[in-house]
Design a protein around this motif. Structure first.
Motif, PDB file in Angstrom:
ATOM      1  N   UNK A 159      60.616 -65.541  -2.375  1.00 29.13           N
ATOM      2  CA  UNK A 159      59.975 -64.286  -1.965  1.00 29.13           C
ATOM      3  C   UNK A 159      60.880 -63.100  -2.266  1.00 29.13           C
ATOM      4  N   UNK A 160      62.162 -63.240  -2.000  1.00 32.65           N
ATOM      5  CA  UNK A 160      63.112 -62.149  -2.259  1.00 32.65           C
ATOM      6  C   UNK A 160      63.202 -61.864  -3.760  1.00 32.65           C
ATOM      7  N   UNK A 161      63.250 -62.905  -4.576  1.00 34.26           N
ATOM      8  CA  UNK A 161      63.281 -62.712  -6.025  1.00 34.26           C
ATOM      9  C   UNK A 161      62.003 -62.027  -6.500  1.00 34.26           C
ATOM     10  N   UNK A 162      60.881 -62.432  -5.938  1.00 35.12           N
ATOM     11  CA  UNK A 162      59.598 -61.817  -6.311  1.00 35.12           C
ATOM     12  C   UNK A 162      59.594 -60.332  -5.955  1.00 35.12           C
ATOM     13  N   UNK A 163      60.122 -59.995  -4.793  1.00 32.14           N
ATOM     14  CA  UNK A 163      60.185 -58.591  -4.371  1.00 32.14           C
ATOM     15  C   UNK A 163      61.068 -57.769  -5.309  1.00 32.14           C
ATOM     16  N   UNK A 164      62.179 -58.338  -5.721  1.00 30.80           N
ATOM     17  CA  UNK A 164      63.070 -57.629  -6.640  1.00 30.80           C
ATOM     18  C   UNK A 164      62.407 -57.444  -8.006  1.00 30.80           C
ATOM     19  N   UNK A 165      61.718 -58.466  -8.475  1.00 34.90           N
ATOM     20  CA  UNK A 165      61.005 -58.360  -9.745  1.00 34.90           C
ATOM     21  C   UNK A 165      59.896 -57.326  -9.676  1.00 34.90           C
ATOM     22  N   UNK A 166      59.187 -57.314  -8.567  1.00 36.48           N
ATOM     23  CA  UNK A 166      58.113 -56.349  -8.360  1.00 36.48           C
ATOM     24  C   UNK A 166      58.671 -54.926  -8.364  1.00 36.48           C
ATOM     25  N   UNK A 167      59.817 -54.726  -7.724  1.00 38.60           N
ATOM     26  CA  UNK A 167      60.449 -53.401  -7.700  1.00 38.60           C
ATOM     27  C   UNK A 167      60.832 -52.953  -9.109  1.00 38.60           C
ATOM     28  N   UNK A 168      61.378 -53.865  -9.892  1.00 38.76           N
ATOM     29  CA  UNK A 168      61.745 -53.542 -11.270  1.00 38.76           C
ATOM     30  C   UNK A 168      60.510 -53.160 -12.088  1.00 38.76           C
ATOM     31  N   UNK A 169      59.450 -53.934 -11.955  1.00 36.73           N
ATOM     32  CA  UNK A 169      58.223 -53.627 -12.693  1.00 36.73           C
ATOM     33  C   UNK A 169      57.624 -52.302 -12.251  1.00 36.73           C
ATOM     34  N   UNK A 170      57.666 -52.017 -10.953  1.00 41.22           N
ATOM     35  CA  UNK A 170      57.116 -50.765 -10.439  1.00 41.22           C
ATOM     36  C   UNK A 170      57.898 -49.567 -10.987  1.00 41.22           C
ATOM     37  N   UNK A 171      59.231 -49.666 -10.998  1.00 39.16           N
ATOM     38  CA  UNK A 171      60.059 -48.581 -11.545  1.00 39.16           C
ATOM     39  C   UNK A 171      59.745 -48.369 -13.026  1.00 39.16           C
ATOM     40  N   UNK A 172      59.544 -49.453 -13.743  1.00 40.38           N
ATOM     41  CA  UNK A 172      59.191 -49.352 -15.163  1.00 40.38           C
ATOM     42  C   UNK A 172      57.841 -48.666 -15.338  1.00 40.38           C
ATOM     43  N   UNK A 173      56.874 -49.002 -14.502  1.00 43.36           N
ATOM     44  CA  UNK A 173      55.554 -48.374 -14.566  1.00 43.36           C
ATOM     45  C   UNK A 173      55.639 -46.873 -14.321  1.00 43.36           C
ATOM     46  N   UNK A 174      56.457 -46.471 -13.364  1.00 44.91           N
ATOM     47  CA  UNK A 174      56.625 -45.047 -13.067  1.00 44.91           C
ATOM     48  C   UNK A 174      57.208 -44.317 -14.279  1.00 44.91           C
ATOM     49  N   UNK A 175      58.221 -44.901 -14.893  1.00 47.94           N
ATOM     50  CA  UNK A 175      58.814 -44.294 -16.081  1.00 47.94           C
ATOM     51  C   UNK A 175      57.814 -44.224 -17.234  1.00 47.94           C
ATOM     52  N   UNK A 176      57.033 -45.288 -17.413  1.00 50.36           N
ATOM     53  CA  UNK A 176      56.068 -45.319 -18.513  1.00 50.36           C
ATOM     54  C   UNK A 176      54.877 -44.399 -18.277  1.00 50.36           C
ATOM     55  N   UNK A 177      54.631 -44.025 -17.050  1.00 45.69           N
ATOM     56  CA  UNK A 177      53.574 -43.060 -16.761  1.00 45.69           C
ATOM     57  C   UNK A 177      53.981 -41.661 -17.213  1.00 45.69           C
TER      58      UNK A 177
END
Length: 58
Positions: A4-22
């Motif tokens: 679960x912790x790894x999933x949360x960290x991966x989700x945070x990384x993907x979310x930050x990438x989405x913000x930058x790509x927006x």
């Protein structure tokens, strides 16, 4: 660390990438950089670990 912790960290990384790509065509601006190339191999495996969770993310 738990799955679960790894999933949360991966989700945070993907979310930050989405913000930058927006804001930009690429992660750091309008030109491809080593950052874009370097992160590509890590994004696809997120989807393959658990399809249902990955595709349910915003």
């Amino acid at each position: 660390m738990t799955q679960t912790k790894y999933r949360q960290q991966g989700k945070a990384l993907l979310w930050k990438s989405e913000i930058l790509l927006a804001k930009n065509t690429y992660l750091l601006g309008n030109s491809v950089t080593v950052t874009d190339i370097g992160i590509m191999p890590f994004v696809r495996p997120f989807a393959h670990v658990d399809y249902d969770i990955f595709y349910s993310l915003p």
